[in-house]
Design a protein around this motif. Structure first.
Motif, PDB file in Angstrom:
ATOM      1  N   LEU A   1      77.406 -25.737 -44.354  1.00  0.00           N
ATOM      2  CA  LEU A   1      78.211 -25.298 -45.535  1.00  0.00           C
ATOM      3  C   LEU A   1      79.195 -24.519 -45.052  1.00  0.00           C
ATOM      4  O   LEU A   1      80.600 -24.589 -45.444  1.00  0.00           O
ATOM      5  CB  LEU A   1      77.694 -24.383 -46.736  1.00  0.00           C
ATOM      6  N   LEU A   2      79.203 -23.754 -43.749  1.00  0.00           N
ATOM      7  CA  LEU A   2      80.085 -23.022 -43.164  1.00  0.00           C
ATOM      8  C   LEU A   2      81.008 -23.911 -42.705  1.00  0.00           C
ATOM      9  O   LEU A   2      82.441 -23.553 -42.429  1.00  0.00           O
ATOM     10  CB  LEU A   2      79.681 -22.113 -42.092  1.00  0.00           C
ATOM     11  N   VAL A   3      80.621 -24.932 -42.009  1.00  0.00           N
ATOM     12  CA  VAL A   3      81.534 -25.947 -41.339  1.00  0.00           C
ATOM     13  C   VAL A   3      82.688 -26.616 -42.388  1.00  0.00           C
ATOM     14  O   VAL A   3      83.633 -26.928 -42.168  1.00  0.00           O
ATOM     15  CB  VAL A   3      80.790 -27.022 -40.794  1.00  0.00           C
ATOM     16  N   LEU A   4      82.069 -26.764 -43.697  1.00  0.00           N
ATOM     17  CA  LEU A   4      82.958 -27.416 -44.565  1.00  0.00           C
ATOM     18  C   LEU A   4      83.700 -26.257 -45.159  1.00  0.00           C
ATOM     19  O   LEU A   4      84.983 -26.798 -45.439  1.00  0.00           O
ATOM     20  CB  LEU A   4      81.849 -27.996 -45.794  1.00  0.00           C
ATOM     21  N   LEU A   5      83.368 -25.225 -45.248  1.00  0.00           N
ATOM     22  CA  LEU A   5      84.273 -24.053 -45.813  1.00  0.00           C
ATOM     23  C   LEU A   5      85.495 -23.816 -44.558  1.00  0.00           C
ATOM     24  O   LEU A   5      86.563 -23.812 -45.074  1.00  0.00           O
ATOM     25  CB  LEU A   5      83.516 -22.730 -45.629  1.00  0.00           C
ATOM     26  N   ALA A   6      85.088 -23.983 -43.337  1.00  0.00           N
ATOM     27  CA  ALA A   6      86.042 -24.079 -42.445  1.00  0.00           C
ATOM     28  C   ALA A   6      87.164 -24.928 -42.536  1.00  0.00           C
ATOM     29  O   ALA A   6      88.432 -24.834 -42.415  1.00  0.00           O
ATOM     30  CB  ALA A   6      85.717 -23.766 -40.857  1.00  0.00           C
ATOM     31  N   ASN A   7      86.723 -26.408 -42.882  1.00  0.00           N
ATOM     32  CA  ASN A   7      87.463 -27.450 -43.076  1.00  0.00           C
ATOM     33  C   ASN A   7      88.409 -27.289 -44.323  1.00  0.00           C
ATOM     34  O   ASN A   7      89.606 -27.313 -44.254  1.00  0.00           O
ATOM     35  CB  ASN A   7      86.645 -28.646 -43.143  1.00  0.00           C
ATOM     36  N   MET A   8      87.841 -26.687 -45.269  1.00  0.00           N
ATOM     37  CA  MET A   8      88.617 -26.613 -46.604  1.00  0.00           C
ATOM     38  C   MET A   8      89.637 -25.478 -46.381  1.00  0.00           C
ATOM     39  O   MET A   8      90.684 -25.560 -46.869  1.00  0.00           O
ATOM     40  CB  MET A   8      87.811 -26.218 -47.562  1.00  0.00           C
ATOM     41  N   TYR A   9      89.278 -24.478 -45.743  1.00  0.00           N
ATOM     42  CA  TYR A   9      90.267 -23.174 -45.315  1.00  0.00           C
ATOM     43  C   TYR A   9      91.413 -23.661 -44.623  1.00  0.00           C
ATOM     44  O   TYR A   9      92.853 -23.554 -44.909  1.00  0.00           O
ATOM     45  CB  TYR A   9      89.570 -22.185 -44.465  1.00  0.00           C
ATOM     46  N   TYR A  10      91.262 -25.087 -43.517  1.00  0.00           N
ATOM     47  CA  TYR A  10      92.148 -25.283 -42.825  1.00  0.00           C
ATOM     48  C   TYR A  10      93.128 -26.398 -43.613  1.00  0.00           C
ATOM     49  O   TYR A  10      94.432 -26.081 -43.415  1.00  0.00           O
ATOM     50  CB  TYR A  10      91.484 -26.258 -41.706  1.00  0.00           C
ATOM     51  N   HIS A  11      92.596 -27.010 -44.374  1.00  0.00           N
ATOM     52  CA  HIS A  11      93.462 -27.937 -45.023  1.00  0.00           C
ATOM     53  C   HIS A  11      93.983 -27.373 -46.368  1.00  0.00           C
ATOM     54  O   HIS A  11      94.973 -27.971 -47.056  1.00  0.00           O
ATOM     55  CB  HIS A  11      92.409 -29.251 -45.739  1.00  0.00           C
ATOM     56  N   SER A  12      93.693 -26.178 -46.526  1.00  0.00           N
ATOM     57  CA  SER A  12      94.338 -25.153 -47.585  1.00  0.00           C
ATOM     58  C   SER A  12      95.436 -24.413 -47.230  1.00  0.00           C
ATOM     59  O   SER A  12      95.999 -23.721 -47.792  1.00  0.00           O
ATOM     60  CB  SER A  12      93.550 -24.623 -48.505  1.00  0.00           C
ATOM     61  N   MET A  13      95.738 -24.636 -45.558  1.00  0.00           N
ATOM     62  CA  MET A  13      96.720 -23.856 -44.913  1.00  0.00           C
ATOM     63  C   MET A  13      96.095 -22.294 -44.753  1.00  0.00           C
ATOM     64  O   MET A  13      97.094 -21.468 -44.518  1.00  0.00           O
ATOM     65  CB  MET A  13      98.091 -23.942 -45.270  1.00  0.00           C
ATOM     66  N   LYS A  14      94.862 -21.784 -45.201  1.00  0.00           N
ATOM     67  CA  LYS A  14      94.508 -20.647 -44.910  1.00  0.00           C
ATOM     68  C   LYS A  14      93.715 -20.651 -43.376  1.00  0.00           C
ATOM     69  O   LYS A  14      92.506 -20.588 -43.234  1.00  0.00           O
ATOM     70  CB  LYS A  14      93.417 -20.197 -45.778  1.00  0.00           C
ATOM     71  N   LYS A  15      94.765 -20.578 -42.331  1.00  0.00           N
ATOM     72  CA  LYS A  15      94.241 -20.860 -41.104  1.00  0.00           C
ATOM     73  C   LYS A  15      93.530 -19.607 -40.681  1.00  0.00           C
ATOM     74  O   LYS A  15      92.568 -19.662 -39.608  1.00  0.00           O
ATOM     75  CB  LYS A  15      95.533 -21.293 -40.225  1.00  0.00           C
ATOM     76  N   VAL A  16      93.844 -18.425 -41.024  1.00  0.00           N
ATOM     77  CA  VAL A  16      93.428 -17.000 -40.684  1.00  0.00           C
ATOM     78  C   VAL A  16      91.720 -17.160 -41.071  1.00  0.00           C
ATOM     79  O   VAL A  16      91.119 -16.898 -40.216  1.00  0.00           O
ATOM     80  CB  VAL A  16      94.004 -15.751 -41.342  1.00  0.00           C
ATOM     81  N   GLU A  17      91.595 -17.403 -42.195  1.00  0.00           N
ATOM     82  CA  GLU A  17      90.257 -17.798 -42.738  1.00  0.00           C
ATOM     83  C   GLU A  17      89.433 -18.822 -42.177  1.00  0.00           C
ATOM     84  O   GLU A  17      88.399 -18.668 -41.770  1.00  0.00           O
ATOM     85  CB  GLU A  17      90.317 -17.969 -44.336  1.00  0.00           C
ATOM     86  N   ALA A  18      90.087 -19.792 -41.863  1.00  0.00           N
ATOM     87  CA  ALA A  18      89.667 -20.958 -41.115  1.00  0.00           C
ATOM     88  C   ALA A  18      89.257 -20.515 -39.818  1.00  0.00           C
ATOM     89  O   ALA A  18      88.102 -20.860 -39.206  1.00  0.00           O
ATOM     90  CB  ALA A  18      90.485 -22.175 -41.000  1.00  0.00           C
ATOM     91  N   ALA A  19      90.203 -19.839 -38.866  1.00  0.00           N
ATOM     92  CA  ALA A  19      89.594 -19.218 -37.579  1.00  0.00           C
ATOM     93  C   ALA A  19      88.678 -18.398 -37.756  1.00  0.00           C
ATOM     94  O   ALA A  19      87.390 -18.404 -36.695  1.00  0.00           O
ATOM     95  CB  ALA A  19      91.024 -18.933 -36.991  1.00  0.00           C
ATOM     96  N   GLU A  20      88.546 -17.650 -38.470  1.00  0.00           N
ATOM     97  CA  GLU A  20      87.282 -16.579 -38.845  1.00  0.00           C
ATOM     98  C   GLU A  20      85.817 -17.279 -39.008  1.00  0.00           C
ATOM     99  O   GLU A  20      85.068 -16.906 -38.263  1.00  0.00           O
ATOM    100  CB  GLU A  20      87.535 -15.614 -39.659  1.00  0.00           C
ATOM    101  N   THR A  21      86.192 -18.124 -39.906  1.00  0.00           N
ATOM    102  CA  THR A  21      84.844 -19.004 -39.993  1.00  0.00           C
ATOM    103  C   THR A  21      84.281 -19.679 -39.002  1.00  0.00           C
ATOM    104  O   THR A  21      83.455 -19.790 -38.436  1.00  0.00           O
ATOM    105  CB  THR A  21      85.216 -20.000 -41.294  1.00  0.00           C
ATOM    106  N   CYS A  22      85.480 -20.575 -38.105  1.00  0.00           N
ATOM    107  CA  CYS A  22      84.962 -21.262 -36.978  1.00  0.00           C
ATOM    108  C   CYS A  22      84.145 -20.386 -35.849  1.00  0.00           C
ATOM    109  O   CYS A  22      83.581 -20.608 -35.358  1.00  0.00           O
ATOM    110  CB  CYS A  22      86.170 -21.946 -36.179  1.00  0.00           C
ATOM    111  N   THR A  23      85.042 -19.001 -35.735  1.00  0.00           N
ATOM    112  CA  THR A  23      84.285 -18.167 -34.845  1.00  0.00           C
ATOM    113  C   THR A  23      82.961 -17.476 -35.188  1.00  0.00           C
ATOM    114  O   THR A  23      82.271 -17.664 -34.232  1.00  0.00           O
ATOM    115  CB  THR A  23      85.329 -16.876 -34.614  1.00  0.00           C
ATOM    116  N   LYS A  24      82.791 -17.363 -36.576  1.00  0.00           N
ATOM    117  CA  LYS A  24      81.338 -17.200 -37.067  1.00  0.00           C
ATOM    118  C   LYS A  24      80.395 -18.481 -36.572  1.00  0.00           C
ATOM    119  O   LYS A  24      79.279 -17.848 -36.253  1.00  0.00           O
ATOM    120  CB  LYS A  24      81.452 -16.850 -38.260  1.00  0.00           C
ATOM    121  N   ILE A  25      80.864 -19.422 -36.951  1.00  0.00           N
ATOM    122  CA  ILE A  25      80.143 -20.679 -36.429  1.00  0.00           C
ATOM    123  C   ILE A  25      79.582 -20.606 -35.134  1.00  0.00           C
ATOM    124  O   ILE A  25      78.613 -20.793 -34.674  1.00  0.00           O
ATOM    125  CB  ILE A  25      80.476 -22.017 -37.099  1.00  0.00           C
ATOM    126  N   LEU A  26      80.755 -20.549 -34.291  1.00  0.00           N
ATOM    127  CA  LEU A  26      80.527 -20.969 -32.818  1.00  0.00           C
ATOM    128  C   LEU A  26      79.866 -19.593 -32.115  1.00  0.00           C
ATOM    129  O   LEU A  26      79.103 -19.700 -31.191  1.00  0.00           O
ATOM    130  CB  LEU A  26      81.991 -20.877 -32.058  1.00  0.00           C
TER     131      LEU A  26
END
Length: 346
Positions: free
Chosen positions: A166-191
């Motif tokens: 679900l975190l992976v999907l959330l990062a994708n949704m943030y990215y496609h919603s142009m919420k790139k800061v949130e997307a980057a933070e979520t990706c970092t958390k996953i990694l």
């Protein structure tokens, strides 16, 4: 010697598996991994081949590694459900089939299988499989309803923060919603937990490069290219690997000799109902080459961390996980941890 595109090669391997030519498929997977040692799609095909030959120990090890890179992978979740049911671990079997259902909630075969598993565990099959927040979020995501998907995902993650799929999907949704800061933070958390997660790695590369931070993106790009060699061919005209031509990445095709690895096997009917071909006797004791011998066939008990290290042998550096730890790996040395996610609140 003939060269073949890696994508085309993987498609051929998949066809071999579907037609029961398991030994040849395994040989071709091993051949590709000698050149592209971390190629996730080839590992996926290898796990599927082991599963269909009922080499469940080998299949579990490989499929769990795939899930640490692609947590939502449908085939791996179904495969792990089959394996855990065979072991008598019904909670884990249901957990994996629920994850497969969330990925394809309209798949009637998966719905029937999930009802059967509930019935076997609880003594009574439910009349209907209810949609989970994860399934609903994916339905919103498929309909490009990004805000609704994000809301469902945040609610689901508040109940279970360890749901990496679900975190992976959330990062994708943030990215496609142009919420790139949130997307980057979520990706970092996953990694931090899954250092070779394919989607998180590729999204972070895109975000950093779009922000003119190429130097910071470089180590993540290198890792992305290890997981998918087509990533190395991305340029200004091809912003994602799906747009890279098949012939951009090739290797010499293995000249496989029929009969060198045994006979083709039959297929049980229950596998057909799920769209999976299973064949062959258990050959888990068969010797494997050095590059695969240290993947850790022995699985930890359910009480252990699903990301715990193997008790058998020492893993090669690129597969290494912190020894003696019951926590999920936080290092970035390994491709795949030796155990998957089935024991996370099954």
């Amino acid at each position: 010697m003939a060269r073949i595109a890696v994508r085309v090669y993987n498609n051929e391997i998949n066809d071999l598996i579907d037609h029961g030519q398991i030994d040849e498929a395994i040989a071709h997977c091993r051949h590709i991994l000698q050149t592209y040692s971390k190629h996730v799609e080839t590992y996926r095909m290898l796990g599927k081949a082991y599963l269909e030959e009922q080499r469940y120990g080998d299949a579990a090890d490989i499929l769990q590694r795939v899930l640490s890179s692609i947590p939502e992978d449908f085939i791996s979740q179904v495969g792990m459900s089959i394996i855990r049911e065979d072991e008598g671990n019904m909670d884990a079997a249901i957990y994996h089939m629920e994850r497969a259902f969330e990925t394809q909630p309209s798949n009637h075969a998966i719905q029937d299988e999930l009802r059967r598993l509930y019935g076997r565990r609880d003594g009574l099959e439910p009349n209907k499989i209810r949609l989970t927040r994860g399934a609903l979020a994916r339905m919103y995501a498929h309909g490009n309803l990004h805000d609704q998907a994000i809301a469902e995902l945040l609610a689901a993650l508040s109940e279970d923060p360890q749901r990496h799929d679900l975190l992976v999907l959330l990062a994708n949704m943030y990215y496609h919603s142009m919420k790139k800061v949130e997307a980057a933070e979520t990706c970092t958390k996953i990694l931090e937990k899954l250092p070779y997660c394919l989607v998180a790695t590729s999204l972070l590369v895109k975000i950093l490069e779009e922000s003119n931070r190429e130097e910071e993106a470089k180590p993540f790009r290198e890792r992305w290219e290890e997981l998918d060699p087509y990533a190395a061919q991305i340029d200004s005209n091809t912003h994602d690997t799906e747009f890279v031509p098949d012939q951009a990445v090739t290797l010499i095709r293995l000249d496989w000799e029929p009969g060198a690895y045994g006979e083709e096997k039959g297929q049980p009917a229950w596998a057909s109902s799920l769209g999976i071909s299973i064949g062959g006797e258990d050959r888990s004791a068969e010797a494997v080459p050095d590059w695969l011998s240290d993947t850790g066939a022995d699985q930890p008990e359910p009480s252990e961390s699903p990301f715990g290290g193997s008790e058998e042998g020492e893993a090669p550096d690129w597969m290494a996980t912190p020894s003696g730890s019951n926590e999920q790996p936080e290092d970035d040395l390994g491709l795949f941890p030796s155990e998957g996610e089935e024991e996370v609140k099954p």
